[in-house]
Design an enzyme around this catalytic site. Structure first.
Site, mmCIF file in Angstrom:
data_model
loop_
_atom_site.group_PDB
_atom_site.id
_atom_site.type_symbol
_atom_site.label_atom_id
_atom_site.label_comp_id
_atom_site.label_asym_id
_atom_site.label_seq_id
_atom_site.Cartn_x
_atom_site.Cartn_y
_atom_site.Cartn_z
ATOM 1 C CG ASP A 67 -1.703 1.220 1.447
ATOM 2 O OD1 ASP A 67 -1.652 2.126 0.576
ATOM 3 O OD2 ASP A 67 -2.407 1.302 2.480
ATOM 4 C CE LYS B 153 -1.598 6.856 -3.630
ATOM 5 N NZ LYS B 153 -2.163 5.990 -2.574
ATOM 6 C CD GLU C 290 -5.132 3.548 -2.549
ATOM 7 O OE1 GLU C 290 -3.989 3.912 -2.851
ATOM 8 O OE2 GLU C 290 -6.019 4.335 -2.168
ATOM 9 C CG ASP D 174 -9.049 5.281 1.854
ATOM 10 O OD1 ASP D 174 -8.584 5.826 2.877
ATOM 11 O OD2 ASP D 174 -8.340 4.760 0.980
#
Ligand code: AMP
Length: 603
Positions: A8, A70, A169, A191
């Protein structure tokens, strides 16, 4: 069976998980810490520090430390203008090329920086497993586009990992919960992490995951809560110290810690001290914190509603709600989820670990360990044929799940053509010659005026990745088939290079493609116009007009030799407008003849 690890790769934190006795476990470092902060810092003698070591330097060595990489993966400088204002480091890059991030005295691409984090995760997994690790599954947000996914793959490659699969994800979260074993159902994955909020709605059908919709806020998370709490407490700090970096750091750290404690307790003591500057001690209740964070938590509401609307679902149609991200531990967040999505959310699996665990489950499937789940593979590069003027016509786009089949119809470009060439190509470039040639064969066709023959081309790629191309002349029924193995002889590196080239040359390729297309269109019109001269004469058009028509055709033929597709299209438009009278005269005659023909038949 060589292990395939699950990673992850997060905006704030990253984790790695591996399979142990059929169960995914998250690997901790020597000191028992499972989360690796996604922070990279250049230390003494240019040693790269990653994770906690780097995070502690965020204030003291801010010019040597980067985070949130990211946000830049697979993006151009144009894409990230918004981020630039919010992050303290220097980011450069040409207009549509990948960005570079300045770290101390060197520029790095985002995949290079992410690779430092991946290497650390790889190292941890190797220490845990006691052997070398070469393959991984890495997760990305469901909304990541192709370039962002490719950048993630490239990061793995740089870190010495073969990335077997990029997994969404939310899909990983559902895999961790074993939901792929359901025949069908709708799953909402909420999330809420440190810096981002995502809501995804998935449909599971026969073990296959479809992302129905995603929504969220790329700048909403636990960090905002820490900030809000910190700002509230700043009023207790002497004015002179309110922008002191040391004081701010101490406040931020305690704000986060107190927030976490208040997820478990109703009341806590807020303690922050920097000798000679601040010495704060005050009680803080959960109710007080909730009042501070309510506006932040409330901002998750609308994206959820929009995601539901986009999926075309009512909340009653959701079968499961899964929680991902550390901020879903907050009781107030859970209340909101219950209210908005109408279900008790599932949180048996640690919300920080669930995505990495799901990635490990997927890795295990690919390694051949878990076999009761459906294995889906995708085409790494687009497959298509060469079209008029040497352009690439894609039939099966890259990343299509296989098996797949697509059929398209084509025709001829030239009168009396006796054969067509089917040139099978693989790659991401718009121009056929820039792609990889897989096969080339001829299909005989009955000679006819251009545009009349109907040729059907079918691409069929089976579960083993073998491509069958069939071309058939629909009039004669005659057909031909070739079989190729598209991935044959291509290494992962070469595939990556081809994809990168596609991105790199995207714009220039498009310009070339537009030019080729415009030329082809002009050719078709020129061809028809030349034939129309005789018809115009038969239609009784004045000789003067016919001569002018000839000049107009010559002018268009000259324009066809140019290299500006926009100008060509304009020329075509002008030509069509200025010769409308000729077309009308011919049309009238054709209709008259047709009517006369009908009358004859009727008589
Ligand atoms: P992630 O991006 O998923 O790693 O989430 C990290 C975020 O979750 C940070 O903002 C943390 O402060 C927050 N977080 C972690 N544990 C808790 C907790 N027990 N209560 C509230 N927030 C938490």
């Amino acid at each position: 069976m060589p292990p395939v690890i699950g990673i992850d790769l997060g905006t704030t934190n990253s984790l790695v998980a591996v399979m142990r006795d059929g169960e995914p476990v998250v690997v901790a470092d020597e000191r028992g810490r499972k989360l690796v902060p996604s922070v990279i810092s250049v230390g003494e003698r240019d040693v790269m520090l990653v994770g906690d070591l780097a995070r502690h330097r965020m204030v003291a060595a801010h010019d040597r430390t980067v985070f949130s990489v990211k946000r830049f993966m697979g993006r151009s400088i144009e894409d990230v203008r918004e981020e630039l204002a919010l992050l303290p480091f220097a980011v450069t890059g040409e207009e549509s090329g990948p960005v570079r991030i300045r770290l101390f005295d060197r520029d790095y691409t985002p995949p290079e920086l992410s690779a430092f984090i991946l290497r650390e995760l790889k190292r941890r997994a190797e220490a845990f497993l006691g052997g070398e690790v070469k393959q991984a599954v890495i997760t990305v947000p469901a909304y990541f586009n192709d370039a962002q996914r490719q950048a993630t793959k490239a990061a793995g490659f740089i870190a010495g990992l073969q990335v077997l699969r990029i997994v969404n994800e939310p899909t990983a979260a559902a895999l961790a919960y074993g939901l792929s074993n359901r025949d069908s159902g709708v799953v909402a994955v909420f999330d809420f992490g440190g810096g981002t909020f995502d809501i995804s709605i998935l449909r599971i059908e026969d073990g296959v995951f479809h992302v129905l919709s995603t929504n969220g806020d790329t700048h909403l998370g636990g960090d905002d809560i820490d900030q809000a709490l910190m700002r509230r407490l700043l009023s207790r700090v002497e004015e002179g110290f309110r922008s002191d970096p040391e004081v701010l750091q101490a406040l931020r750290e305690e704000a986060e810690a107190a927030k976490r404690r208040l997820s478990e307790e109703e009341e806590t003591a807020f303690l922050a001290s920097v000798p000679g500057k601040i010495d704060l001690r005050l009680p803080l209740t959960r109710a007080e914190l909730e009042e501070i964070m309510r506006p932040i938590v409330d901002r998750t509401r609308e994206p959820c509603e929009r995601a539901l609307a986009d999926a075309g679902l009512r909340r009653e149609e959701i079968d499961e709600v899964l929680l991902v991200g550390g901020s879903t531990r907050i009781p107030m967040v859970r209340r909101l989820v219950r209210e908005v999505l109408g279900r008790e959310p599932r949180a048996e699996i640690d919300p920080d670990e669930v995505v990495a665990k799901g990635a490990a489950v997927q890795g295990d499937i690919l390694a051949g360990g878990t076999t009761d789940l459906l294995l889906l593979d995708v085409t790494p590069l687009s497959l298509g044929i060469e079209g008029f003027g040497g352009v690439m016509n894609v039939l099966i786009p890259r990343n299509s799940t296989i098996p797949a089949s697509v059929t398209e119809s084509y025709t001829t470009a030239v009168d009396g053509q006796t054969a067509v060439v089917i040139h099978v190509l693989q790659g991401e470039r718009e121009i056929a010659a820039e792609n990889r040639s897989l096969a080339r064969f001829q299909l005989p066709v009955d000679p006819m005026p251009a545009g009349l023959p109907r040729i059907e081309v079918e691409f069929l790629i089976d579960a083993d990745g073998i491509l069958n191309v069939t071309a058939r002349d629909l009039r004669t029924g005659k057909g031909q088939t070739v079989e190729v193995v598209p991935s044959h002889g291509l290494t992962e590196e070469e595939i990556l290079a081809m994809v990168e080239e596609g991105i790199e040359h995207g714009e220039e390729d498009m310009a070339r493609r537009f030019l080729v297309e415009a030329r082809t269109e002009l050719d078709i019109v020129l061809n028809a116009a030349r034939k129309a001269v005789a018809q115009a004469r038969e239609a009784g058009l004045a000789e003067e007009r016919i001569e002018k028509y000839g000049q107009q055709i010559a002018w268009l033929a000259e324009e066809r030799e140019g290299d500006d597709h926009a100008r060509m299209r304009l020329a075509l438009k002008l030509f069509n407008e200025q010769t409308r009278d000729v077309a009308a005269a011919i049309m009238e005659r054709t209709v008259k003849m047709a009517l006369a023909g009908r009358k004859l038949e009727e008589a």
